[in-house]
Every structure is written in C-alpha cells, then in structure tokens.
Design an enzyme around this catalytic site. Structure first.
Site, PDB file in Angstrom:
ATOM      1  N   ASP A   9       0.867  -1.182   0.000  1.00 22.61           N
ATOM      2  CA  ASP A   9       0.000   0.000   0.000  1.00 22.61           C
ATOM      3  C   ASP A   9       0.903   1.231   0.000  1.00 22.61           C
ATOM      4  OD1 ASP A   9      -2.951   0.891   1.936  1.00 22.61           O
ATOM      5  OD2 ASP A   9      -1.679   2.148   0.692  1.00 22.61           O
ATOM      6  N   ASP A  99      -3.414   2.372  -5.493  1.00 22.56           N
ATOM      7  CA  ASP A  99      -2.155   2.334  -4.738  1.00 22.56           C
ATOM      8  C   ASP A  99      -1.963   1.072  -3.902  1.00 22.56           C
ATOM      9  OD1 ASP A  99      -3.841   2.852  -2.538  1.00 22.56           O
ATOM     10  OD2 ASP A  99      -2.265   3.989  -1.538  1.00 22.56           O
ATOM     11  N   GLU A 100      -2.753   0.037  -4.144  1.00 21.73           N
ATOM     12  CA  GLU A 100      -2.519  -1.179  -3.352  1.00 21.73           C
ATOM     13  C   GLU A 100      -2.872  -2.452  -4.105  1.00 21.73           C
ATOM     14  OE1 GLU A 100      -5.277  -1.920   0.001  1.00 21.73           O
ATOM     15  OE2 GLU A 100      -6.259  -0.057  -0.614  1.00 21.73           O
TER      16      GLU A 100
HETATM   17  P1  TTP Z   1      -5.265   5.173   0.993  1.00 19.96           P
HETATM   18  O1  TTP Z   1      -4.287   4.079   0.684  1.00 19.96           O
HETATM   19  O2  TTP Z   1      -6.453   4.846   1.809  1.00 19.96           O
HETATM   20  O3  TTP Z   1      -4.517   6.348   1.742  1.00 19.96           O
HETATM   21  P2  TTP Z   1      -3.108   6.984   1.481  1.00 19.96           P
HETATM   22  O4  TTP Z   1      -2.293   6.199   0.490  1.00 19.96           O
HETATM   23  O5  TTP Z   1      -3.296   8.425   1.112  1.00 19.96           O
HETATM   24  O6  TTP Z   1      -2.439   6.948   2.906  1.00 19.96           O
HETATM   25  P3  TTP Z   1      -1.831   5.709   3.705  1.00 19.96           P
HETATM   26  O7  TTP Z   1      -0.375   6.021   3.861  1.00 19.96           O
HETATM   27  O8  TTP Z   1      -2.546   5.685   5.010  1.00 19.96           O
HETATM   28  O9  TTP Z   1      -2.079   4.479   2.863  1.00 19.96           O
HETATM   29  O10 TTP Z   1      -5.779   5.816  -0.346  1.00 19.96           O
HETATM   30  C1  TTP Z   1      -4.969   5.955  -1.519  1.00 19.96           C
HETATM   31  C2  TTP Z   1      -5.300   7.233  -2.256  1.00 19.96           C
HETATM   32  O11 TTP Z   1      -6.684   7.231  -2.621  1.00 19.96           O
HETATM   33  C3  TTP Z   1      -5.095   8.492  -1.440  1.00 19.96           C
HETATM   34  O12 TTP Z   1      -3.762   9.001  -1.528  1.00 19.96           O
HETATM   35  C4  TTP Z   1      -6.097   9.434  -2.004  1.00 19.96           C
HETATM   36  C5  TTP Z   1      -7.214   8.561  -2.533  1.00 19.96           C
HETATM   37  N1  TTP Z   1      -8.388   8.612  -1.619  1.00 19.96           N
HETATM   38  C6  TTP Z   1      -9.439   9.473  -1.931  1.00 19.96           C
HETATM   39  O13 TTP Z   1      -9.412  10.144  -2.969  1.00 19.96           O
HETATM   40  N2  TTP Z   1     -10.501   9.555  -1.060  1.00 19.96           N
HETATM   41  C7  TTP Z   1     -10.564   8.833   0.104  1.00 19.96           C
HETATM   42  O14 TTP Z   1     -11.530   8.948   0.876  1.00 19.96           O
HETATM   43  C8  TTP Z   1      -9.473   7.922   0.411  1.00 19.96           C
HETATM   44  C9  TTP Z   1      -9.490   7.110   1.668  1.00 19.96           C
HETATM   45  C10 TTP Z   1      -8.418   7.870  -0.489  1.00 19.96           C
HETATM   46 MG    MG Z   2      -2.140   4.106   0.633  1.00 20.70          MG
END
Ligand code: TTP
Ligand code: MG
Length: 354
Positions: A9, A99-100
């Site tokens: 992730d 992203d995962e």
């Molecule tokens: P996530 O993997 O949930 O969050 P993240 O990568 O920003 O942070 P973390 O380090 O905790 O993993 O989400 C991936 C991307 O998806 C995030 O950068 C932005 C987008 N996103 C949105 O647009 N709206 C949302 O509500 C969420 C949760 C994520």
């Molecule tokens: Mg993330």
C-alpha cells in the site's frame, strides 16, 4: 499447501506524488484536496486531518495547511507505472486500488533468503523507480497481509508467519481493525461487550452467526483468527474501471450536474482507454446529501469504446434516475470489460470504427 501473500500500500499516495514533484511541500502539513480532502500527508495527520474531511474543516484544524488541487490523471499514470513494476515479479497479482494490491508470492519467495529480505527489496525497488514509498505486509492469506502492511507505515513492513502470530498480535487490538467491521457493526459488537478482537474469541461460531447473521458471524469468527481462504484473484480480468468525485457542496442545478457528470465521465473514459478496454456495462453511482447511495447500470450487447455512444448511455441512465438534486457524489464505472486486441477487431469492427 501454505501460502505466502504480500499486500503493498503506497504511503499517502496522492500527497507523496505531489511532494516528489514539488519538494517545497516537504515536511509541511499538506493535503491534496478540492472541496474534500483526498489524502493528508503525515504532518497534516498530526492535526487530526484525514481523508473525506471537508477542506474547510481541515484548514480550521491547521491554518498553515498547504492545499494542493488533485491531478487524478497524474495519480492514475503513476499507478500504471507501479502496476507494471510489480508485474515484473509475477503475474499473480490482484490490484485492488490505484495504490494497493495483493501478490501471491508462494513460489517467488523460495528464491529469496527470507520474507524480510523480499519485503525490503520490494519497497526499495518501488522507491528507486518512482521516488515513492510504500508499506508492505506479508501474511498467510489476504487478511493477514493487509493488516500487516498497515503496522509499520510509512515505508515499513511487517510479517505474520502463522495464524498463531496473527492472533497474538490482534487479540488486544480494536475489533474495528478487522476487515468487514464497519462503524455500524462495531457499534453492535460494542453493545455486546466485544471491543477488542480478543473479546470475540469467547463466542463460538454458532453463537456469532445466531447473533449477527451467517455472513457477518462467519466473517468475524474466521478473520479474528486469521483464517481466510480467498485466493489472490489474478486470473479475473479487471472487473471495472471508473471514476468518482465527491463534492463539498451538494449539486442542485441541472447545469451544474450535467457539467460534473461530463467531468467524471471524461476521467472514467480516459482510464478505459488507457487500459485498452472495451466495455459492455455502463454504471452510474450517486450519493445524496443524506448519504443514501444508488447505482444504475445498462448492459449493451456488443462491447464498445466509442466515446460519444458511451456518454449517450450515461445520459440515458442518468435520465432514468428520479431524484436528481442534492448530489454529493457522482461516479461512472465501466464493467464487463473486454481487452482490445487484433482478435476483437474482426467482430467488433463495426462498433469500433463506425
Ligand atoms: P489510501 O491508501 O487509503 O490512503 P493513502 O495512500 O493516502 O495513505 P496511507 O499512507 O494511510 O495508505 O488511499 C490511496 C489514495 O486514494 C489516497 O492518496 C487518495 C485517494 N483517496 C481518496 O481520494 N478519497 C478517500 O476517501 C481515500 C481514503 C483515499
Ligand atoms: Mg495508501
């Protein structure tokens, strides 16, 4: 046979990309946001700022907050680069978001001296090629791998080698940490004095399914023990591509809604084209101010990627929707995807080029 599953992730994905491209954002509280925060970097999270919060609210919590407008095309392209990098390791990958993803590394791992070494190499490789950090979890199945990748964020890793190790780690964690336990289910469980994962172990499978229904009861029983047989679904073609946007103020006027619908369609369509897919099912999702969500879809007989036609279908579906006011989210998704190839050309020729 025992499986070895990896979950990766990316760390505050959108914010990391923006910071890589604009080093002046480094070490300063920053969000990527339109009206709503998509993600906050780690400095901003210290102020309690998080995804889905309104930008107005975030600014109140941290007046010095830097706000960067989202560039979703850029994030999508970056995601494609990461996907291609990961695909060099094995094709046994299920991408679950930009992203995962989950990777079945049961075979690959045999060539490495240890899981630790593999996880480290994986993170460093992504960093070297993209300048972005990710966190990695390795587990015995998907749920344990996903929980593991969150433990040492950012740019960290964690490994579960057995159900026993998973239970040991999880027993004193909040029940909400388990996948499938949302806000509502958590409240219900709290009422029954189940606050921690360990509290759930006191109940038999029969008791849990009687209390919470078959699906939820089984999920709770199995996941809390680190049991998950679901495969890394690498064989299925991409299920869908699409896009959705959340608005800080509900959309009310017809003109505004048409404009936003076109915008979200444009993004979804670009993604369909970038993946080289044709589609047979067009679906619209709407979330209203009161949080009710509806989706409506249309399936056509011959797959197409004709932009005008697809937008016509989107409009047709939208016109069938009764309530068109107070819209907080609009989404357009293409499902039933068919990969475009020369083979398709013969029987889809008309649809493609007419
Ligand atoms: P996530 O993997 O949930 O969050 P993240 O990568 O920003 O942070 P973390 O380090 O905790 O993993 O989400 C991936 C991307 O998806 C995030 O950068 C932005 C987008 N996103 C949105 O647009 N709206 C949302 O509500 C969420 C949760 C994520
Ligand atoms: Mg993330």
């Amino acid at each position: 046979m025992d499986r070895v599953i990896l979950h990766y992730d990316m760390d505050c994905f959108y914010a990391s990309i923006e910071t890589r491209d604009n080093p002046k954002y480094k070490n300063r509280p920053m969000v990527v946001a339109g009206g709503v925060v998509t993600t906050a970097n780690y400095e901003a999270r210290k102020y309690g700022i998080h995804s889905a919060m309104s930008t107005f609210e975030a600014k109140k919590l941290c007046p010095n907050l830097l706000i960067v407008y989202p560039n979703k095309d850029k994030y999508f392209k970056e995601s494609q680069i990461i996907h291609n990098l990961v695909l060099k390791i094995t094709h046994k990958i299920e991408f679950i978001a930009l992203d995962e993803g989950y990777i079945d590394i049961t075979d690959v791992i045999k060539k490495y001296s240890s899981k630790e070494k593999f996880a480290k190499t994986f993170r460093e490789r992504i960093y070297k090629h993209t300048g972005l950090t990710c966190s990695v979890g390795i587990g015995i199945n998907k749920i344990s791998a996903k929980i593991a990748s969150d433990i040492n964020k950012p740019f960290g890793q964690f490994i579960f080698n057995s159900e026993k190790e998973f239970i040991e780690y999880m027993k004193d964690k909040k029940i909400r940490k388990l996948q499938g336990v949302g806000e509502k289910f958590e409240k219900l469980l709290n009422k029954d004095k189940i606050f921690l994962v360990g509290d759930g172990y006191k109940f038999s499978l029969g008791e849990l399914t009687r209390k919470y229904g078959k699906a939820r009861g089984e999920l709770l029983y199995l996941y809390s023990r680190g049991i998950d047989y679901s495969p890394v679904d690498y064989d299925k073609p991409t299920h869908s591509v699409g896009a959705e946007n959340t608005y800080s103020f509900p959309l009310i006027s017809e003109g505004e809604i048409t404009k936003k619908l076109e915008e979200v369609f444009e993004t979804a369509y670009k993604r369909l084209k970038a993946k080289n897919f044709l589609t047979k099912t067009i679906s619209i999702k709407i979330k209203y101010e009161d949080r009710t969500t509806i989706s409506k879809a249309k399936t056509i007989s011959i797959a197409t990627y004709d932009k005008e036609k697809l937008f016509e279908y989107v409009q047709e579906i939208f016109n069938e929707i009764e309530e068109k006011r107070n819209i907080k989210l609009l989404g357009v998704t293409f499902k039933n995807l068919v990969e475009f190839s020369i083979r398709q050309l013969s029987f889809n020729y008309k649809t493609l080029w007419e």
